[in-house]
Design a protein around this motif. Sequence first.
Motif, PDB file in Angstrom:
ATOM      1  N   PHE A 106       0.822  -1.207   0.000  1.00 22.86           N
ATOM      2  CA  PHE A 106       0.000   0.000   0.000  1.00 22.86           C
ATOM      3  C   PHE A 106       0.858   1.260   0.000  1.00 22.86           C
ATOM      4  O   PHE A 106       0.711   2.149  -0.857  1.00 22.86           O
ATOM      5  CB  PHE A 106      -0.916  -0.038   1.220  1.00 22.86           C
ATOM      6  N   LEU A 107       1.795   1.353   0.933  1.00 22.77           N
ATOM      7  CA  LEU A 107       2.618   2.557   1.062  1.00 22.77           C
ATOM      8  C   LEU A 107       3.635   2.660  -0.075  1.00 22.77           C
ATOM      9  O   LEU A 107       3.928   3.764  -0.548  1.00 22.77           O
ATOM     10  CB  LEU A 107       3.327   2.549   2.415  1.00 22.77           C
ATOM     11  N   GLY A 108       4.168   1.518  -0.512  1.00 23.60           N
ATOM     12  CA  GLY A 108       5.110   1.549  -1.629  1.00 23.60           C
ATOM     13  C   GLY A 108       4.465   2.028  -2.912  1.00 23.60           C
ATOM     14  O   GLY A 108       5.040   2.835  -3.655  1.00 23.60           O
ATOM     15  N   THR A 109       3.257   1.542  -3.186  1.00 23.97           N
ATOM     16  CA  THR A 109       2.519   1.984  -4.375  1.00 23.97           C
ATOM     17  C   THR A 109       2.154   3.458  -4.269  1.00 23.97           C
ATOM     18  O   THR A 109       2.288   4.216  -5.244  1.00 23.97           O
ATOM     19  CB  THR A 109       1.244   1.146  -4.553  1.00 23.97           C
ATOM     20  N   ALA A 110       1.695   3.871  -3.086  1.00 25.47           N
ATOM     21  CA  ALA A 110       1.344   5.281  -2.884  1.00 25.47           C
ATOM     22  C   ALA A 110       2.552   6.180  -3.113  1.00 25.47           C
ATOM     23  O   ALA A 110       2.425   7.267  -3.697  1.00 25.47           O
ATOM     24  CB  ALA A 110       0.789   5.483  -1.470  1.00 25.47           C
ATOM     25  N   GLU A 111       3.734   5.734  -2.675  1.00 18.49           N
ATOM     26  CA  GLU A 111       4.930   6.558  -2.875  1.00 18.49           C
ATOM     27  C   GLU A 111       5.272   6.687  -4.353  1.00 18.49           C
ATOM     28  O   GLU A 111       5.674   7.759  -4.811  1.00 18.49           O
ATOM     29  CB  GLU A 111       6.117   5.981  -2.113  1.00 18.49           C
ATOM     30  N   CYS A 112       5.111   5.610  -5.113  1.00 23.33           N
ATOM     31  CA  CYS A 112       5.381   5.674  -6.557  1.00 23.33           C
ATOM     32  C   CYS A 112       4.538   6.763  -7.216  1.00 23.33           C
ATOM     33  O   CYS A 112       5.048   7.598  -7.980  1.00 23.33           O
ATOM     34  CB  CYS A 112       5.088   4.325  -7.206  1.00 23.33           C
ATOM     35  N   TYR A 113       3.239   6.754  -6.931  1.00 26.21           N
ATOM     36  CA  TYR A 113       2.353   7.728  -7.564  1.00 26.21           C
ATOM     37  C   TYR A 113       2.532   9.121  -6.980  1.00 26.21           C
ATOM     38  O   TYR A 113       2.342  10.129  -7.687  1.00 26.21           O
ATOM     39  CB  TYR A 113       0.901   7.272  -7.439  1.00 26.21           C
ATOM     40  N   LEU A 114       2.914   9.214  -5.704  1.00 28.53           N
ATOM     41  CA  LEU A 114       3.173  10.530  -5.135  1.00 28.53           C
ATOM     42  C   LEU A 114       4.413  11.162  -5.775  1.00 28.53           C
ATOM     43  O   LEU A 114       4.454  12.373  -6.004  1.00 28.53           O
ATOM     44  CB  LEU A 114       3.358  10.440  -3.622  1.00 28.53           C
ATOM     45  N   LEU A 115       5.417  10.350  -6.081  1.00 28.18           N
ATOM     46  CA  LEU A 115       6.594  10.860  -6.779  1.00 28.18           C
ATOM     47  C   LEU A 115       6.206  11.394  -8.157  1.00 28.18           C
ATOM     48  O   LEU A 115       6.787  12.372  -8.640  1.00 28.18           O
ATOM     49  CB  LEU A 115       7.644   9.753  -6.913  1.00 28.18           C
ATOM     50  N   SER A 116       5.228  10.763  -8.783  1.00 29.20           N
ATOM     51  CA  SER A 116       4.717  11.265 -10.062  1.00 29.20           C
ATOM     52  C   SER A 116       4.034  12.617  -9.874  1.00 29.20           C
ATOM     53  O   SER A 116       4.215  13.534 -10.689  1.00 29.20           O
ATOM     54  CB  SER A 116       3.728  10.267 -10.669  1.00 29.20           C
ATOM     55  N   SER A 117       3.248  12.742  -8.816  1.00 28.54           N
ATOM     56  CA  SER A 117       2.584  14.013  -8.525  1.00 28.54           C
ATOM     57  C   SER A 117       3.609  15.114  -8.274  1.00 28.54           C
ATOM     58  O   SER A 117       3.445  16.250  -8.718  1.00 28.54           O
ATOM     59  CB  SER A 117       1.669  13.860  -7.301  1.00 28.54           C
TER      60      SER A 117
END
Length: 312
Positions: A106-117
Amino acid sequence: MMGRRNNTNVADFILTGLSNSEEVQMALFMLFLLIYLITMLGNVGMILIIHLDLQLHTPMYFFPTHLSFIDLSYSTVITPKTLANLLTPNYISFTGCFVQMFFFVFLGTAECYLLSSMAYDRYVAICSPLHYTVIMSKRLCLALVTGPYVIGFIDSFVNVVSMSRLHFCDSNIIHHFFCDTSPILALSCSDTYKTEILIFIIAGSTLMVSLITISASYVSILSTILKINSTSGKQKAFSTCVSHLLGVTIFYGTMIFTYLKPRKSYSLGRDQVASVFYTIVIPMLNPLIYSLRNKEVKSALIRVMQRRQDSR
């Protein structure tokens, strides 16, 4: 989620950890404890500084706050249990293992997309500075932050439900220092082909979508930087980009190396080293890479400290 647990003989798992040597385990304990304390200090410090200083209440510092929160949570999911396992028998319950894996994904995936943001935010700030405040509205910022959490939750839920339906009949020894997908798949006595394909699709789509977004943003950023006439301006911008890209490269490099390959190529030593980087080391480095090198953040820290002294 654990509906088919009755079909498995495994009540708990044993994590093999990183080493069987007591000397090495003690050295790793001291090292990981130091890294975790620095991680806590760096990320909590960033959240507090941005929260307490009104001048940092801008979209550009809204995203690093959530990055620090994710890194803090991400590290806490893995590191304390790893530290405990270096000193005591490495047991973890069946439920506890899958809970750890859920929050890890959950947190790893969220970090991937947050880095995109964050990459998109930097793109707007550098390529459209005059329209930055209009484009990066409060509504868009909330959407760019909420999206990663929602996608991360959905991906992790699907991942863990699929994994929990597998049978674990014989060995309960996980050849890793935390409950990760690859070593658990290797442990299952079920046919894991469909689960592997599903996880590969989820991980692959997360990495590819976020990497394409980051790459496209930075191509435009670098193109804009090259048009800057000031040499000092170029150097400053390049320095910021190199630091950001270094963090992204380490994070995504280890993730791709670990997950975007078939189970047969799983290697205990290689995957453990890569996992240490993205679960323990990178959450410590991110505050330095994204925030603490920023002059505005340093100035904000000085202002916060001065206000505390004046109030005494």
